[in-house]
Design a protein around this motif. Sequence first.
Motif: not given
Length: 758
Positions: A451, A453, A489, A496-498
């Motif tokens: 993920y 940032t 998150v 597929s972290p969102v």
Amino acid sequence: MRISRQIINSFLSVVFLITITEIVVGAASDPEVNMEMVGHFGGTIDTLDVKGNYAYVEQGQDLLILDITNPSSPVLVGKVMTKGLVGDIEISGNYAYVANGDNGLVIIDISNLSSPTIKGYYAGSVRCVSVSGNYAYVANLNDLMIIDISNPSSPILKGHYTGNIEDISVSGNYAYLVDLDNGLVIIDISNPSSPVLKGSYDTAGNACDVSVSGNYAYVADDSTGLVIIDISNPSSPVLKGSYDTSGIAVDILISGNYAYVADNDNGLTIVDISNPSSPTLKGSCDTPGYARGVSVSGNYAYIADNNGFVIIDISNLSSPTLKRSYDTIGITKSISVSGNYAYVAEWDNGLMIVDISNPSSPDLKGSYDTPGSAQDVAISGNYAYIADDNDLVIVDISNPSSPYLKGNFSTGGWAQHITVSGNYAYVIDNAKGIFIVDISNPSSPVLKGIYDTSPVIKGNYGYSGCIWSVSVSGNYAYVADEGNGLLIVDISNPSSPVLKGSYDTAGNACDVSVFGNYAYVADSNNGLAIIDISNPSSPVLKGSYNNNGYAQYVSVSGNYAYVATDDNLAIVDISNLSFPILKGRYTVSASDVSVSDSYVYVAEGVNGLVILKANPGKTAPLFADFSSNITSGCAPLLVQFNDSSQNAIAWNWDFGDGFNSTNQNPVHTYSSAGTYTVNLIVSNTNKTASKTATITVLETTGSDEESSGEDEGKSAGVISRKKTGNLTKESKKIPEFTIVCGIISLLAAFYITELNKR
């Protein structure tokens, strides 16, 4: 119409004297805390002294006594814990004289080496010490103090000399001081009550240490190495010779024809000084850490090596060899507690495992030196997971005495924090975001997802808008993001972290801990923020506590949050989440906090591991205190009051002119000359305390014509009255004041408005 700035300034130049006289009522000078230190282990080793078969070694706030009869196997025989960091040690007779920073000079009875005891104190700030006869010569950066120690239980000040002093050596009637800015300074101490300057020699570098032998002073002069100064005429010392060491010379000892120099990252350097005009290199030995102090006895040199105590065989001066290293915890970065062990991420030495089965006597059990600089550690099962700068390092700890490498994974950036949940390690990389690593096979961890940032990169190692911490609960990772507060998150699909939701804490979020439906965020600017995460898509603020410090770390246990700032650890009662209150405070500079049962384990940087016994149920004493921003001004005088009370939950201000406020930090205007006694009464659920201060406003010179002054206080937005004369938060009408002062206030308002437009 534009008003001349010169005219405004001429009016504003009228100065009033405001005198603040403090009287504290019902308050202790140092409020009690709800925690006490029960154990300590480790810390950097920067100074030592050797006498006979014993080495007296500083380790953070401890004085260690090591039996070095067998240099191959030094044995700890005694230990005493002081209140501050040990800065210097001098052994004389049956006493150890310890420079203990802000805790002053500590005199320790070492007649029984296995049970050293504190004999006496001299209060003040002390960073170095030298003893000669009945006097201890101690110094901080500003002063040399000569202390009479003929009665060790009751040392007293004898004389004083002002100077920027880094170290002291005493020989005969002279004290030789090294001054960072002025080099070698020679003080005549033949009359201890009245020391006087005799002579000086300014070295080219920053003088760090001095040793005197015969007619010469040998100075460790930082980056310029060894400097030899002829002091045969103390009134006119002159340069005799020098030798530029390869490192940074910080400490020096003379034995026979040789100077032994602690040369920081270059280890030990031995210089032949038989010809002081032309000193030459004799030998050197690099140490594992950073050589900060040196002492010599017989065929051995003993080195305070920052992260350990090192013994070097110097029987062959041309080829000194490392004999033994007494390892310890140096700079602690992070800590995780599991069972009877504390697992410490140590900056230089990797993973350190400390046996805490007896919290009063913690002991090193095992260690594993990671390839980088260990930043954080998490424990799961038989493995320790370490964020090690560029890597995730997995260490098998099934045998704590003999941990070994199991696997590793490179993030390619700057791995700073880690948490483990199930088969995944969540690694915070300041440069790249969150790495989700599959650790189901610890021997072969593989990347599952990232993920990003997107922090802003500044230079080689600087980042802005970084993420600093992550806590995992269920399908969500809760992230402390420096620029954006709390990020939530969704990690239900690790590949597929969102982003699910976020809450901006308005400051710089540094750490996060999740407990139940709440995330506890340490925000450097705003203290502790408690955020309701029951709906991850829309987190909301539940409560907050501002501890007036740089909040960096938080740990939650039961009804208490332990919040670490730059200089203290606060215990905050969170049983009422909407209204958290301070329960206690302990002065400590924490780099991480872990809570287990009733013990609080603190990683305190250069002071190693500190173990505190917590008693949150004990009520913290109430302490009333406040200050005022104003020192001069013009009536009507606007004063900002700033509360600094401890453990208060309600405030009642009486300004002495008939007006009151219940705000914590009110603004009040005094409209006429007079002497006013301000009284602050604070309270909590258990008691009240108060403090008073006197503010004096002098009469304004000018016309005697009067004005009603009805709008006084409106601009402050804190204490106001309506034009009808009905009071809101104040309790009487405003006294009349002169037209001249009204004009001055108007001009001041114009002036401030102009400034604000810039």
